[in-house]
Design a protein around this motif. Structure first.
Motif, mmCIF file in Angstrom:
data_model
loop_
_atom_site.group_PDB
_atom_site.id
_atom_site.type_symbol
_atom_site.label_atom_id
_atom_site.label_comp_id
_atom_site.label_asym_id
_atom_site.label_seq_id
_atom_site.Cartn_x
_atom_site.Cartn_y
_atom_site.Cartn_z
ATOM 1 N N PRO A 460 0.842 -1.195 0.000
ATOM 2 C CA PRO A 460 0.000 0.000 0.000
ATOM 3 C C PRO A 460 0.878 1.246 0.000
ATOM 4 C CG PRO A 460 0.022 -1.003 2.178
ATOM 5 C CD PRO A 460 0.770 -1.944 1.273
ATOM 6 N N SER A 461 0.283 2.358 -0.332
ATOM 7 C CA SER A 461 0.987 3.633 -0.329
ATOM 8 C C SER A 461 0.122 4.656 0.379
ATOM 9 C CB SER A 461 1.305 4.083 -1.753
ATOM 10 O OG SER A 461 2.058 5.273 -1.750
ATOM 11 N N VAL A 462 0.748 5.743 0.804
ATOM 12 C CA VAL A 462 0.032 6.823 1.475
ATOM 13 C C VAL A 462 -0.071 7.998 0.516
ATOM 14 C CG1 VAL A 462 0.103 8.482 3.373
ATOM 15 C CG2 VAL A 462 0.692 6.084 3.776
ATOM 16 N N LEU A 463 -1.293 8.530 0.366
ATOM 17 C CA LEU A 463 -1.561 9.640 -0.536
ATOM 18 C C LEU A 463 -1.738 10.912 0.280
ATOM 19 C CD1 LEU A 463 -2.224 10.488 -3.519
ATOM 20 C CD2 LEU A 463 -4.632 10.237 -2.868
ATOM 21 N N GLU A 464 -0.907 11.907 -0.017
ATOM 22 C CA GLU A 464 -1.047 13.227 0.597
ATOM 23 C C GLU A 464 -1.751 14.135 -0.408
ATOM 24 O OE1 GLU A 464 2.132 15.100 3.246
ATOM 25 O OE2 GLU A 464 2.421 16.150 1.328
ATOM 26 N N TYR A 465 -2.781 14.821 0.009
ATOM 27 C CA TYR A 465 -3.606 15.589 -0.929
ATOM 28 C C TYR A 465 -3.810 17.017 -0.435
ATOM 29 C CZ TYR A 465 -7.289 14.580 2.485
ATOM 30 O OH TYR A 465 -8.015 14.495 3.644
ATOM 31 N N THR A 466 -3.949 17.913 -1.400
ATOM 32 C CA THR A 466 -4.360 19.299 -1.154
ATOM 33 C C THR A 466 -5.273 19.701 -2.297
ATOM 34 O OG1 THR A 466 -2.259 19.826 -0.063
ATOM 35 C CG2 THR A 466 -3.606 21.671 -0.808
ATOM 36 N N VAL A 467 -6.488 20.100 -1.979
ATOM 37 C CA VAL A 467 -7.436 20.521 -3.009
ATOM 38 C C VAL A 467 -8.008 21.878 -2.633
ATOM 39 C CG1 VAL A 467 -8.034 18.159 -3.651
ATOM 40 C CG2 VAL A 467 -9.395 19.338 -1.920
ATOM 41 N N ALA A 468 -8.301 22.686 -3.655
ATOM 42 C CA ALA A 468 -9.009 23.949 -3.465
ATOM 43 C C ALA A 468 -10.395 23.755 -4.065
ATOM 44 C CB ALA A 468 -8.277 25.096 -4.148
ATOM 45 N N PRO A 469 -11.403 23.501 -3.245
ATOM 46 C CA PRO A 469 -12.726 23.166 -3.794
ATOM 47 C C PRO A 469 -13.467 24.386 -4.305
ATOM 48 C CG PRO A 469 -12.801 23.211 -1.397
ATOM 49 C CD PRO A 469 -11.368 23.450 -1.784
ATOM 50 N N THR A 470 -14.304 24.158 -5.313
ATOM 51 C CA THR A 470 -15.209 25.203 -5.782
ATOM 52 C C THR A 470 -16.475 25.222 -4.932
ATOM 53 O OG1 THR A 470 -16.171 23.664 -7.383
ATOM 54 C CG2 THR A 470 -14.362 25.067 -8.138
ATOM 55 N N ASP A 471 -16.856 24.080 -4.428
ATOM 56 C CA ASP A 471 -18.018 23.946 -3.550
ATOM 57 C C ASP A 471 -17.835 22.621 -2.826
ATOM 58 O OD1 ASP A 471 -20.358 24.362 -2.267
ATOM 59 O OD2 ASP A 471 -21.652 24.298 -4.022
ATOM 60 N N ASP A 472 -18.845 21.768 -2.817
ATOM 61 C CA ASP A 472 -18.662 20.415 -2.300
ATOM 62 C C ASP A 472 -17.794 19.647 -3.285
ATOM 63 O OD1 ASP A 472 -20.308 21.080 -0.226
ATOM 64 O OD2 ASP A 472 -22.101 20.216 -1.129
ATOM 65 N N PHE A 473 -16.805 18.941 -2.778
ATOM 66 C CA PHE A 473 -15.915 18.214 -3.671
ATOM 67 C C PHE A 473 -15.912 16.735 -3.311
ATOM 68 C CE2 PHE A 473 -13.084 18.650 -0.074
ATOM 69 C CZ PHE A 473 -12.265 17.525 -0.140
ATOM 70 N N THR A 474 -15.553 15.910 -4.299
ATOM 71 C CA THR A 474 -15.375 14.481 -4.078
ATOM 72 C C THR A 474 -14.144 14.025 -4.847
ATOM 73 O OG1 THR A 474 -16.822 13.934 -5.947
ATOM 74 C CG2 THR A 474 -17.836 14.001 -3.761
ATOM 75 N N VAL A 475 -13.453 13.056 -4.273
ATOM 76 C CA VAL A 475 -12.340 12.388 -4.934
ATOM 77 C C VAL A 475 -12.645 10.896 -4.881
ATOM 78 C CG1 VAL A 475 -9.864 11.984 -4.974
ATOM 79 C CG2 VAL A 475 -10.742 14.203 -4.243
ATOM 80 N N MET A 476 -12.710 10.241 -6.046
ATOM 81 C CA MET A 476 -13.109 8.837 -6.118
ATOM 82 C C MET A 476 -12.050 8.044 -6.869
ATOM 83 S SD MET A 476 -17.031 9.702 -7.189
ATOM 84 C CE MET A 476 -16.436 11.071 -8.185
ATOM 85 N N TRP A 477 -11.947 6.747 -6.543
ATOM 86 C CA TRP A 477 -11.126 5.869 -7.373
ATOM 87 C C TRP A 477 -12.062 5.045 -8.255
ATOM 88 C CZ3 TRP A 477 -11.424 0.510 -7.114
ATOM 89 C CH2 TRP A 477 -12.032 -0.040 -5.983
ATOM 90 N N LEU A 478 -11.599 4.736 -9.455
ATOM 91 C CA LEU A 478 -12.419 4.057 -10.445
ATOM 92 C C LEU A 478 -11.925 2.631 -10.645
ATOM 93 C CD1 LEU A 478 -12.538 6.899 -13.149
ATOM 94 C CD2 LEU A 478 -14.087 6.550 -11.214
#
Length: 701
Positions: A460-478
């Protein structure tokens, strides 16, 4: 560009001239301020109003203006705008000066001055090569000669700074030269200091200064076609001679037919206090479109409008005072590289990659209005559409700092304001594909689907994230069928860490929605902190745990906030809920570990929600028979024989329920024995109670 040596001169057109004082951006180098002095034939100024600087950006005549500072291409530039045609008869020369703070002029790298026409055609230039210990320089002067104007390179230094320079031209206060590098007072007394006219040196066109190249000249408006973009760039439209009309009071303007259809820049100057309005007219002279309206002193602006092909361009001007109107090609827009300053309405051309435009507007609330528009002309633009497709990004009043998105250039940005402002362009760094795979960093802007590659397949790996949302945001894996599964959402915060590739997959696709800027970075496992004792944090995080199966207590450290949600992830990708904290009461759950004795622990929480985790020994779980009770998530040991017990739940919140899970010897949840209150077959052994409210296990009556 005609480059002249110190003491020589060259003719310039009698009309609008843009002057840039430029120096290199070098750490530790002095900062330079540019200014202009309007001098009479007697060699003196008439008062403090004849000084134009950043703090006093307009001359009362409207003939000279300080247009602000720009930054880009490793250089700074301060801009002056002159209208030599409107310089008052009592003014014989317009001096261009520079002063520095924090050092001497000899320490200013690459100092030079350039004069350009409104369409960015270079007129003259002079590079300073012999500066020493001076702290101010008279760089050059525009002076009248034989009914026209010329520019002379002066290069005279002043060791006593701008105070000495100003004093030489009669600008004094109480008998002492006034140091006006920051713009000076609104008025000053004038002493009759006589300065002999400078001798006229013979015309000369020497070679350019040693080490000078076109590529390191003024970062804006330096060469034909290089100010706004490449020569013939289609987004600039056709080039045409500048059209100019002057008037006093109301007037009608018929723009000549040589102005081609398409977008153009309208420049307007209005002298003194009063009202002015400009309307574009239809064929029947009815008002068709309001271009600009203002009611302020010495108003001037630039805005983008268009000339239609199905009718002539006509303007109806309603004004209280003298005015000047110019029609310019789009190539006259100020280029925006990194940072620029200005006053009033202005138009910029941005040719960089997509990013952000930051407007700093130091206005007064409910008084000083501002707006930011963008405009992208294209080959399909119909010049006969009534209104230009300008996009309004933000507007309002007062002292604000606003950030608006910039698409890939070329794009024109129009600032509408009735005061001073500063704009900064910040291109977005895009990192995808092979470069992202090598660095482990994926960065872009806007909604996107990105393939992320595991740097260590099988783990497994660790994901570090930074997002600037426009409103409600989602991040999904496909998955392989493009079916989405949640990875991150609003409750996880806009920055933090989570686990990716739980089963050691080689790669996965991630879809981001409702975001502006975003950055994803894969963190090596050896950079993930150990959970070896109590730890406090904020937002979403990941820890490594090594040891025997244990209990984990989690709680929120702030009143009135929901606490973190904690899960454990095994090396084979299996995961389980540990606990969910609700408020400041500790919530206890099982820390399930593999037979190898380790797991990853994920904490999901929004930023601004402080929390505390504390590992506890497995044997610290309370024990009992049909008399166990508690509040919130808990791990208990049921010591009685397996029996049908009454699961009680006393929470008032109808959205909360209760579950009871049986745990194996490694504290792994293996079976749900109760899903809600009521009778349930409860086995002997270790149990995980999942609820936010009161609970109890009692014998059935």
């Amino acid at each position: 560009m005609t480059y002249i040596a110190k003491g020589t001169n060259t003719p310039v057109p009698t009309g609008p001239v843009r002057v840039a004082v430029v120096w290199g951006r070098t750490p530790g180098a002095p900062s330079v301020s540019a200014s202009a002095l309007l001098v009479t034939p007697a060699g003196t100024v008439r008062g403090g109003g004849d000084l134009v600087a950043l703090a006093n950006p307009r001359h009362m005549s409207g003939a000279v203006r300080h247009a602000g500072r720009a930054e880009g291409a490793g250089q700074f530039a301060e801009w002056l705008e002159l209208d030599l045609h409107t310089v008052e008869p009592g003014v014989d020369r317009v001096l261009v000066a520079a002063s520095c703070a924090g050092g001497v002029m000899g320490a200013v790298p690459g100092l030079h001055v350039q004069a350009l026409a409104p369409d960015a055609t270079p007129l003259a230039g002079y590079a300073v090569t012999d500066a020493g210990d001076e702290t101010a320089l008279l760089l050059g002067e525009f002076y009248r000669r034989a009914g026209g104007w010329r520019f002379r390179a002066v290069g005279q230094g002043y060791a006593n700074g701008f105070a000495g320079l100003a004093g030489d031209f009669g600008l004094v206060r109480d008998g002492t030269p006034e140091c006006l590098a920051s713009g000076g007072p609104a008025s000053a007394s004038v002493a009759p200091v006589q300065v002999p006219p400078s001798p006229v040196a013979p015309e000369a066109a020497p070679p350019r200064p040693a080490g000078y190249t076109e590529q390191v000249s003024v970062p804006v408006d330096t060469r034909p076609g290089d100010a706004a973009g490449p020569v013939g760039a289609p987004y600039l439209g056709a080039e045409f001679p500048v059209f100019e009309e002057r008037g006093n009071g109301d007037g009608m303007i018929d723009v000549p037919s040589y102005i081609p259809p398409g977008p153009l820049i309208l420049e307007l100057h209005h002298r003194g206090d009063g009202y002015i309005n400009v309307q574009a007219l239809a064929d029947d002279d009815r008002e068709s479109e309001s271009i600009v309206t203002a009611d302020m002193a010495d108003f001037r602006c630039r805005t983008i409008t268009r000339c239609r092909s199905d009718r002539p361009l006509r303007f109806d001007v309603t004004a209280d005072n003298e005015w000047l109107l110019r029609v310019l090609p789009l190539s006259a827009a100020r280029p925006l590289h990194e940072r620029a300053e200005g006053f009033g309405h202005d138009v910029f051309l941005y040719t960089g990659t997509r990013g952000d435009l930051v407007l700093d507007h130091p206005g007064e609330a409910r008084k000083d209005f501002y707006a930011v528009y963008t405009f992208q002309p294209g080959p399909t633009d119909d010049p006969n559409v009534r209104f230009l497709p300008k996009a309004l990004h933000t507007n309002g009043f007062g002292n604000v700092s606003e950030t608006v998105p910039l698409p890939d250039g070329p794009v024109f940005a129009e600032i509408e304001s009735y005061g001073s402002w500063q704009v900064t362009a910040r291109p977005t760094v895009v990192v995808t594909g092979a470069e992202a795979e090598r660095s482990g960093v994926y960065q872009d802007r806007g909604d996107a689907t990105v393939t992320v590659v595991n740097p260590a397949p099988g783990q497994p790996s660790v994901l570090e994230y930074t997002v600037a949302p426009t409103d409600d945001f989602t991040v999904m894996w496909l998955d392989e069928y493009d079916d989405p599964y949640p990875l991150l959402q609003d409750s996880d915060g806009t920055s933090g860490r989570t686990v990716l590739f739980p089963r050691g997959e080689r790669e996965t696709r991630i879809r981001l929605e409702g975001v502006e800027d975003w950055t994803l970075r894969l963190v090596p496992l050896d950079e993930v902190p150990e959970l070896a004792g109590p730890v406090e944090g904020d937002g979403s995080a990941v820890f490594r745990y090594t040891g025997e199966p244990a209990l984990l207590a989690a709680r929120c450290l702030a009143e009135g906030l929901s606490g973190p949600r904690v899960r454990c992830v095994q090396p084979d990708g299996r995961s389980a809920l540990v606990t969910v904290a609700h408020g400041q009461r500790p919530a206890v759950g099982p820390l399930w570990v593999s037979r190898a004795g380790h797991c990853l622990v994920t904490v999901s929480s929004a930023e601004g929600t402080p929390w505390r985790l504390e590992p506890l020994p497995a044997d610290s779980a309370p024990a009992g028979g049909a008399d166990l009770a508690g509040w919130g998530h808990a791990v208990v040991r049921h010591t009685g024989p397996g029996a049908e017990l009454l699961v009680g739940h006393g929470h008032d919140d109808r959205t909360d329920t209760i579950e009871v899970w049986r745990l194996d010897e490694r504290l792994r949840p293996v079976r749900r024995v109760a899903d809600g209150p009521g009778l349930a077959p409860v086995p002997a052994g270790t149990l995980h109670i999942r609820t936010h409210g009161r609970w109890d296990l009692g014998a059935a009556e």
